[in-house]
Write an enzyme that holds these catalytic residues in place. Structure first.
Site, mmCIF file in Angstrom:
data_model
loop_
_atom_site.group_PDB
_atom_site.id
_atom_site.type_symbol
_atom_site.label_atom_id
_atom_site.label_comp_id
_atom_site.label_asym_id
_atom_site.label_seq_id
_atom_site.Cartn_x
_atom_site.Cartn_y
_atom_site.Cartn_z
ATOM 1 N N CYS A 122 0.821 -1.166 -0.041
ATOM 2 C CA CYS A 122 0.071 -0.041 -0.048
ATOM 3 C C CYS A 122 0.815 1.249 0.021
ATOM 4 C CB CYS A 122 -1.165 0.016 1.286
ATOM 5 S SG CYS A 122 -0.170 -0.326 2.622
ATOM 6 N N CYS A 130 -3.405 -2.452 -0.847
ATOM 7 C CA CYS A 130 -2.378 -3.539 -0.309
ATOM 8 C C CYS A 130 -1.977 -4.396 -1.741
ATOM 9 C CB CYS A 130 -2.879 -4.107 1.020
ATOM 10 S SG CYS A 130 -3.011 -2.916 2.107
ATOM 11 N N LYS A 201 -5.872 -9.649 11.226
ATOM 12 C CA LYS A 201 -5.609 -8.249 10.910
ATOM 13 C C LYS A 201 -7.077 -7.540 10.510
ATOM 14 C CE LYS A 201 -3.523 -4.292 8.490
ATOM 15 N NZ LYS A 201 -2.425 -3.982 7.663
ATOM 16 N N LYS A 254 -4.183 -7.673 15.455
ATOM 17 C CA LYS A 254 -3.781 -6.281 15.270
ATOM 18 C C LYS A 254 -5.209 -5.585 15.025
ATOM 19 C CE LYS A 254 -1.987 -3.239 11.926
ATOM 20 N NZ LYS A 254 -1.316 -2.817 10.510
ATOM 21 N N SER A 280 -1.343 2.766 15.694
ATOM 22 C CA SER A 280 -1.457 4.305 15.674
ATOM 23 C C SER A 280 -2.442 4.716 16.331
ATOM 24 C CB SER A 280 -1.261 4.747 14.144
ATOM 25 O OG SER A 280 -2.432 4.101 13.416
ATOM 26 N N TYR A 319 4.333 1.967 19.465
ATOM 27 C CA TYR A 319 4.863 3.395 19.145
ATOM 28 C C TYR A 319 5.545 3.873 20.455
ATOM 29 C CZ TYR A 319 2.637 2.738 14.756
ATOM 30 O OH TYR A 319 2.386 2.366 13.385
HETATM 31 C C1 PBG Z 1 -0.011 -1.650 5.950
HETATM 32 C C2 PBG Z 1 -0.264 -1.617 7.286
HETATM 33 C C3 PBG Z 1 -1.002 -0.709 8.096
HETATM 34 C C4 PBG Z 1 -0.681 -0.628 9.419
HETATM 35 C C5 PBG Z 1 0.441 -1.632 9.468
HETATM 36 N N1 PBG Z 1 0.641 -2.075 8.166
HETATM 37 C C6 PBG Z 1 -2.133 0.288 7.285
HETATM 38 C C7 PBG Z 1 -3.336 -0.353 7.053
HETATM 39 O O1 PBG Z 1 -3.437 -1.558 7.018
HETATM 40 O O2 PBG Z 1 -4.164 0.333 6.570
HETATM 41 C C8 PBG Z 1 -1.289 0.035 10.651
HETATM 42 C C9 PBG Z 1 -0.624 0.375 11.689
HETATM 43 C C10 PBG Z 1 -0.871 1.222 12.692
HETATM 44 O O3 PBG Z 1 -2.062 1.677 12.516
HETATM 45 O O4 PBG Z 1 -0.077 1.661 13.555
HETATM 46 N N2 PBG Z 1 -1.115 -2.601 5.278
#
Ligand code: PBG
Length: 330
Positions: A122, A130, A201, A254, A280, A319
């Site tokens: 992505c 992605c 995820k 996640k 995040s 983080y």
């Molecule tokens: C890539 C990816 C993402 C995150 C980690 N790898 C973003 C998404 O899937 O949109 C998010 C990590 C975070 O929010 O700290 N696909």
């Protein structure tokens, strides 16, 4: 026999006893710090949606890596901000790709720090999805093509491992990607490179600040066609099952805090090391509330991280890694 025979408070009144009977440990060695890397030199630009987190260039990445290593943090996971994006994610698997540069710099200058590389397309796609995008897929909606994306993911993983990734971590959520990556690595003679699969995820609103930080928000549509529905728990087990069969060495759930039930279920069900990604948005919530004086930052951070460990995570991508390491060494 209940009260007054049993008084659970007997073990709580004395700090030495509390420490003796504490069930869960948390140490800097349980933590992995996500870092964002871009081209340039001397770059240390604060990310507006994630105060205290920075866009780094290879040289400042090395400085950050040294500080993390000195603090006892286990490792880092790198995310790249390439200068150019295209429709084939060329920057993801380029020999001179930005994450590849970062990995080489860390391998040379901070060899003791574990290097993980996120495997996804992505950040390198002009459309921000992605995988390979078909603009009019099912139902006339943009659709990410699963099988067509697999060779690019495998190529990316091989490129990152060759550049010095100790672990590759696919986060794209394509079906069959662990097998494709395992085969790709093995064919390249990289049979000793482990795969940490972002197995469960979720399509989460908590990734918002990351997408600003990584410039990876989809230009059209969203990620619900490939990431998991937050309402599903059994499906996480099925996803993990597939990834284990395909050769995942470690699993990940996640985000973390809204999905602690999933962390526990995956830990109980599979005998593999488990990571949880404190993402995040989870970071941003604590930072914002603490800035307003509504939460005690240190206590909230440590309680969040110990709770993720208690739920069953062996390690945490967060983080707060460097900050928490500071608190824990006091
Ligand atoms: C890539 C990816 C993402 C995150 C980690 N790898 C973003 C998404 O899937 O949109 C998010 C990590 C975070 O929010 O700290 N696909």
């Amino acid at each position: 026999m209940p009260f007054p025979t049993h008084r659970p408070r007997r073990l709580r009144g004395d700090a030495r006893l509390r420490a003796l009977v504490r069930e869960t440990t948390l140490s800097p060695g349980d933590l992995i710090a996500p870092l964002f890397i871009r081209e340039g030199a001397g770059v240390r630009n604060e990310i507006s949606s994630m105060p205290g987190q920075y866009h780094l260039s290879p040289d400042t990445l090395v400085e950050e890596g040294k500080a993390l290593h000195d603090a006892g943090v286990a490792g880092v996971i790198l995310f790249g901000l390439p200068d150019k994006k295209d429709s084939k994610a060329g920057g993801a698997y380029a020999e001179a790709g930005i994450v590849q540069k970062g990995l080489r710099a860390l391998a040379k200058n901070v060899p003791g720090l574990l290097r993980m590389a996120d495997v996804c397309l992505c950040e390198y796609m002009d459309h921000g999805h992605c995988g390979i995008l078909q603009e009019k897929g099912r139902g006339g909606e943009p659709e990410v093509l699963n099988d067509a994306s697999l060779p690019l993911l495998a190529k990316t993983a091989v490129s990152l491992a060759r550049a010095g990734a100790d672990v590759v971590a696919p986060s794209d959520m394509m079906d069959g990607r662990v097998e494709a990556i395992r085969n790709g690595l093995d064919d390249a003679g990289l049979d000793q490179t482990p795969i940490l699969s972002y197995a469960a995820k979720y399509a989460s609103a908590f990734y918002g600040p990351f997408r600003d930080a990584a410039g990876s928000a989809p230009q059209m549509g969203d990620r619900r066609g490939y990431q998991m529905d937050p309402a599903n728990g059994d499906e996480a087990i099925a996803e993990c099952d597939l990834d284990v069969e395909e050769g995942a060495d470690m699993l990940m759930v996640k985000p973390a805090l809204p999905y602690l039930d999933i962390v526990r279920r995956v830990k109980d069900e599979f005998g593999l090391p488990l990571g949880a990604y404190h993402v995040s948005g989870e970071y941003a919530m604590i930072v914002a509330a603490a800035e307003r004086g509504w939460l005690d930052r240190e206590r909230t951070v440590l309680e969040s991280l110990v709770s993720i460990r208690r739920a069953g995570a062996d390690f945490i991508l967060t983080y707060f890694a460097r900050e928490a390491a500071g608190y824990l060494s006091k």
